[in-house]
Write a protein that holds these residues in place. Structure first.
Motif, PDB file in Angstrom:
ATOM      1  N   SER A 113      -6.188  -4.196  -4.053  1.00 61.51           N
ATOM      2  CA  SER A 113      -6.103  -2.749  -3.832  1.00 61.51           C
ATOM      3  C   SER A 113      -7.186  -2.260  -2.882  1.00 61.51           C
ATOM      4  O   SER A 113      -6.946  -1.423  -2.025  1.00 61.51           O
ATOM      5  CB  SER A 113      -6.345  -2.015  -5.156  1.00 61.51           C
ATOM      6  OG  SER A 113      -5.198  -1.430  -5.636  1.00 61.51           O
ATOM      7  N   ILE A 114      -8.381  -2.772  -3.032  1.00 65.89           N
ATOM      8  CA  ILE A 114      -9.526  -2.303  -2.248  1.00 65.89           C
ATOM      9  C   ILE A 114      -9.312  -2.555  -0.765  1.00 65.89           C
ATOM     10  O   ILE A 114      -9.557  -1.672   0.067  1.00 65.89           O
ATOM     11  CB  ILE A 114     -10.822  -2.952  -2.762  1.00 65.89           C
ATOM     12  CG1 ILE A 114     -11.227  -2.281  -4.079  1.00 65.89           C
ATOM     13  CG2 ILE A 114     -11.938  -2.862  -1.733  1.00 65.89           C
ATOM     14  CD1 ILE A 114     -12.364  -2.956  -4.802  1.00 65.89           C
ATOM     15  N   VAL A 115      -8.840  -3.753  -0.405  1.00 62.25           N
ATOM     16  CA  VAL A 115      -8.610  -4.011   1.018  1.00 62.25           C
ATOM     17  C   VAL A 115      -7.201  -3.633   1.457  1.00 62.25           C
ATOM     18  O   VAL A 115      -6.939  -3.515   2.653  1.00 62.25           O
ATOM     19  CB  VAL A 115      -8.905  -5.474   1.421  1.00 62.25           C
ATOM     20  CG1 VAL A 115     -10.369  -5.799   1.217  1.00 62.25           C
ATOM     21  CG2 VAL A 115      -8.032  -6.455   0.701  1.00 62.25           C
ATOM     22  N   GLY A 116      -6.298  -3.464   0.471  1.00 62.01           N
ATOM     23  CA  GLY A 116      -4.933  -3.057   0.806  1.00 62.01           C
ATOM     24  C   GLY A 116      -4.015  -4.209   1.174  1.00 62.01           C
ATOM     25  O   GLY A 116      -2.884  -4.000   1.595  1.00 62.01           O
ATOM     26  N   TYR A 117      -4.503  -5.421   1.014  1.00 63.38           N
ATOM     27  CA  TYR A 117      -3.718  -6.599   1.376  1.00 63.38           C
ATOM     28  C   TYR A 117      -3.823  -7.661   0.287  1.00 63.38           C
ATOM     29  O   TYR A 117      -4.807  -7.710  -0.456  1.00 63.38           O
ATOM     30  CB  TYR A 117      -4.244  -7.221   2.682  1.00 63.38           C
ATOM     31  CG  TYR A 117      -4.136  -6.340   3.888  1.00 63.38           C
ATOM     32  CD1 TYR A 117      -5.204  -5.545   4.293  1.00 63.38           C
ATOM     33  CD2 TYR A 117      -2.965  -6.302   4.644  1.00 63.38           C
ATOM     34  CE1 TYR A 117      -5.108  -4.719   5.402  1.00 63.38           C
ATOM     35  CE2 TYR A 117      -2.860  -5.493   5.763  1.00 63.38           C
ATOM     36  CZ  TYR A 117      -3.932  -4.704   6.131  1.00 63.38           C
ATOM     37  OH  TYR A 117      -3.834  -3.888   7.245  1.00 63.38           O
ATOM     38  N   VAL A 118      -2.804  -8.519   0.237  1.00 63.62           N
ATOM     39  CA  VAL A 118      -2.865  -9.706  -0.607  1.00 63.62           C
ATOM     40  C   VAL A 118      -2.435 -10.910   0.227  1.00 63.62           C
ATOM     41  O   VAL A 118      -1.672 -10.748   1.193  1.00 63.62           O
ATOM     42  CB  VAL A 118      -1.952  -9.599  -1.855  1.00 63.62           C
ATOM     43  CG1 VAL A 118      -2.570  -8.687  -2.907  1.00 63.62           C
ATOM     44  CG2 VAL A 118      -0.552  -9.125  -1.497  1.00 63.62           C
ATOM     45  N   PRO A 119      -2.901 -12.099  -0.136  1.00 65.48           N
ATOM     46  CA  PRO A 119      -2.490 -13.270   0.633  1.00 65.48           C
ATOM     47  C   PRO A 119      -1.010 -13.576   0.417  1.00 65.48           C
ATOM     48  O   PRO A 119      -0.489 -13.411  -0.690  1.00 65.48           O
ATOM     49  CB  PRO A 119      -3.359 -14.404   0.096  1.00 65.48           C
ATOM     50  CG  PRO A 119      -4.147 -13.864  -1.023  1.00 65.48           C
ATOM     51  CD  PRO A 119      -3.898 -12.423  -1.178  1.00 65.48           C
ATOM     52  N   TYR A 120      -0.371 -13.999   1.501  1.00 64.70           N
ATOM     53  CA  TYR A 120       1.069 -14.243   1.472  1.00 64.70           C
ATOM     54  C   TYR A 120       1.334 -15.689   1.085  1.00 64.70           C
ATOM     55  O   TYR A 120       1.254 -16.600   1.904  1.00 64.70           O
ATOM     56  CB  TYR A 120       1.648 -13.945   2.859  1.00 64.70           C
ATOM     57  CG  TYR A 120       3.151 -14.041   2.945  1.00 64.70           C
ATOM     58  CD1 TYR A 120       3.760 -15.059   3.695  1.00 64.70           C
ATOM     59  CD2 TYR A 120       3.971 -13.116   2.312  1.00 64.70           C
ATOM     60  CE1 TYR A 120       5.142 -15.139   3.786  1.00 64.70           C
ATOM     61  CE2 TYR A 120       5.352 -13.194   2.395  1.00 64.70           C
ATOM     62  CZ  TYR A 120       5.931 -14.208   3.134  1.00 64.70           C
ATOM     63  OH  TYR A 120       7.309 -14.292   3.225  1.00 64.70           O
ATOM     64  N   PHE A 121       1.639 -15.922  -0.195  1.00 62.69           N
ATOM     65  CA  PHE A 121       1.977 -17.269  -0.651  1.00 62.69           C
ATOM     66  C   PHE A 121       2.777 -17.136  -1.946  1.00 62.69           C
ATOM     67  O   PHE A 121       2.944 -16.052  -2.492  1.00 62.69           O
ATOM     68  CB  PHE A 121       0.706 -18.108  -0.896  1.00 62.69           C
ATOM     69  CG  PHE A 121      -0.108 -17.700  -2.101  1.00 62.69           C
ATOM     70  CD1 PHE A 121      -1.145 -16.774  -1.973  1.00 62.69           C
ATOM     71  CD2 PHE A 121       0.129 -18.245  -3.360  1.00 62.69           C
ATOM     72  CE1 PHE A 121      -1.907 -16.386  -3.075  1.00 62.69           C
ATOM     73  CE2 PHE A 121      -0.625 -17.857  -4.467  1.00 62.69           C
ATOM     74  CZ  PHE A 121      -1.645 -16.927  -4.323  1.00 62.69           C
TER      75      PHE A 121
END
Lengths: 148, 424
Positions: free
Chosen positions: B175-183
């Motif tokens: 949430s903090i960076v707004g991204y999650v790793p795609y896997f």
């Protein structure tokens, strides 16, 4: 002595005594009581794991296929490292799972002065060979030496 | 991993050291899974697993404080797992002493941190955040940064959202960076089933027993379940969703399942049919005998296996409104059949605060109260973590609760008989 080549998840070198499970290691069930109530040996509290239940985990080379169970697993592992009640290393026969990976990475990035090398993809043969009490040496490049 | 200019800048420290460490955590986490990129989180809300102010989790709250002090909390609001304590849940003086003086001493402090980090509202404490009454229900295809194994598996399987089995702390960092790793479960490939589970039972299988069997067999793989729709239908109505809620929770806690497909029922199974099954998928057949074998192999860790139960928990994961109503009907009927007016074992039904609020407005609430059943919003697991509670003989219809605690699992029908004075 036999050697196995794995993939480094979090770096480090260590020598420790093996404690082995061939079942999924339920991190929350295994560690929660020990951490909560100050068990110095951090004995495994998972009653569903006959191989590990009651065995000390602190400072041991935990050899396992993967972790399972609650998504608090990663932060439980993080807390164990922060409190210096963690296994010496975690050695996965399979590809690491997302919860253990999170715990290992969180500890590596956010805790100063604590090292818990984590290596995965060591293979089924590793877990078939290694037994409780064997001497394990983890090298920086992911090589794991196992001595009887 | 290939990062965008913006992501790289964060990693390089251009937005401060703390945010750089958050980004480093997510990048390392993703690289463990060969993720080539980070993708944006698209859900309206997040869901966090850490809801408890446990003294031993001080390192977690210290880390949260670092995030708050650095001012990196994002705008994305979240729900969180249930609170650990409720004075309405039976506990003796010593148990309460341990709860309040040794265990959950940081509860108020941590709830303060949650509010600052972006808690949806004061009632947003439930593992079943996707209930309509709670309002954290992602859409199909949305990318989440959730934790809580039962919520993740429900969001992926029943709602068709996309989320990996994230750990606590990783949930808020996404949430903090707004991204999650795609896997993993974010990818089409990762959502393919590598097990075909054939349900060949002669009656409707108990949700949490079936889930337990499947979870223990497939571990973290994705199962495609055939033959369950004949028992629970091919429509995602309230009853089917409640069943799958409980089923999924058992797969996720007894194993490590993050996604399952139910033939002719769940969205991707309906859309893609057997096209969702990967080549070389293994097979697991579950019949009555297999379920019986699984159930009989659960360890009983009560000191006295024949002890009279002192407490019963129903609602792990939290019950839906319809489940509360159904249990009310069933408890009333069973009490009448067994010649009792009130439950004979102290019994607690747990549900989300907003679901309990809705239940209170129905005529079922007073009827349930009259049976002596207590309703609460707590996490029964957090209650059972108290070593003085662990020593008590507690029964439950939750396989998840059985896995993590000393509570003993029984089917819904067995529990109903036990708490209404029938035979056990």
């Amino acid at each position: 002595m036999r050697t196995f080549q794995g993939r480094v998840i979090t770096p480090g070198e260590v020598t420790a005594e093996a404690v082995v499970t061939t079942q999924g290691f339920n991190t929350l069930a295994s560690l929660q009581m020990a951490l909560q109530f100050g068990d110095k040996e951090v004995k495994c509290g998972d009653q569903n794991n006959e191989e590990l239940h009651g065995k000390p985990l602190i400072g041991k080379a935990l050899c396992l296929p993967q972790t399972i169970g609650s998504t608090t697993g990663g932060l439980v592992l993080y807390c164990a490292c922060s409190l210096q009640k963690n296994p010496a290393c975690m050695l996965f026969a399979n590809h690491i799972d997302s919860l253990a990976a999170a715990g290992a990475v969180l500890a590596d990035v956010w805790i100063e002065g604590v090292s818990m090398p984590v290596v995965d993809s060591l293979g089924d043969e590793f877990l078939q060979y290694v037994k409780d009490g064997m001497k394990i040496t983890v090298k920086a490049d992911g090589v794991v030496e196992v001595e009887e | 991993m290939i990062l965008t200019k913006e992501q790289q800048a964060i990693l390089d420290g251009e937005k401060g050291e703390t945010l750089a460490k958050v980004m480093k955590t997510l990048v390392m986490y993703g690289e463990a899974f060969e993720a080539e990129k980070l993708v944006p989180i698209t859900s309206k809300y997040n869901h966090l697993v850490t809801s408890f102010g446990l003294k031993v989790m001080a390192p977690v709250y210290d880390l949260m404080q670092q995030l708050l002090d650095a001012g990196v909390a994002s705008g994305q609001k979240f729900s969180v797992d249930p609170r650990p304590l409720d004075k309405n849940v039976p506990a003796n003086f010593l148990q309460n002493f341990v709860f309040n003086k040794f265990m959950y001493t940081k509860q108020d402090f941590y709830e303060g941190q949650l509010k600052e980090l972006g808690l949806m509202n004061d009632d947003a404490f439930t593992c079943a955040c996707y209930m309509d009454e709670v309002g954290n229900k992602p859409q199909k295809g949305e990318v989440l940064s959730w934790a809580e194994s039962s919520a993740v598996v429900y969001a992926n399987s029943v709602l068709g959202a996309r989320c990996n089995r994230n750990s606590g702390i990783i949930d808020i960092m996404g949430s903090i960076v707004g991204y999650v790793p795609y896997f993993g479960l974010l990818t089409d490939e990762g959502r393919k089933a590598t097990w075909v589970v054939k349900v060949q039972t002669t009656k409707k299988p108990e949700a949490q027993l079936l889930g337990s069997a499947i979870g223990m067999k497939v571990m973290e793989d994705v199962p495609y379940v055939v033959g369950l729709d004949q028992w629970i239908g091919n429509e995602l109505n309230d009853a089917a969703c409640a069943y799958l809620k409980d089923f999924g929770a058992a797969t996720a806690s007894n194993g490590a399942v993050g996604l399952y497909h139910i033939a002719n029922l769940t969205p991707e199974a309906v859309e893609l049919g057997e096209g969702i099954i990967a080549e070389g998928a293994q097979e697991y057949i579950i019949d009555d005998a297999e379920l019986e074998r699984v159930k009989n192999n659960y360890p009983v860790i009560w000191k006295n296996p024949d002890a009279k139960p002192k407490l019963c928990f129903i609602g792990c994961p939290h019950l839906s409104l319809e489940q509360l109503k159904e249990w009310t009907d069933n408890v009333e009927a069973a009490l009448k059949k067994n010649g009792q007016k009130k439950v004979t074992i102290p019994t607690v039904f747990t549900a989300a605060p907003k679901v309990l609020e809705a239940f209170e407005k129905t005529e079922y609430a007073s009827r349930l109260k009259a049976t002596g059943v207590i309703t609460s919003y707590i996490c029964p697991l957090m209650y059972m973590n108290n070593p003085l509670c662990k020593k008590m003989p507690v029964i439950t219809s939750s396989n998840k609760l059985r896995t993590y605690t000393s509570s003993r699992y029984y089917t819904d029908a067995e529990i109903l008989e036990a708490i209404t004075g029938g035979k056990r």
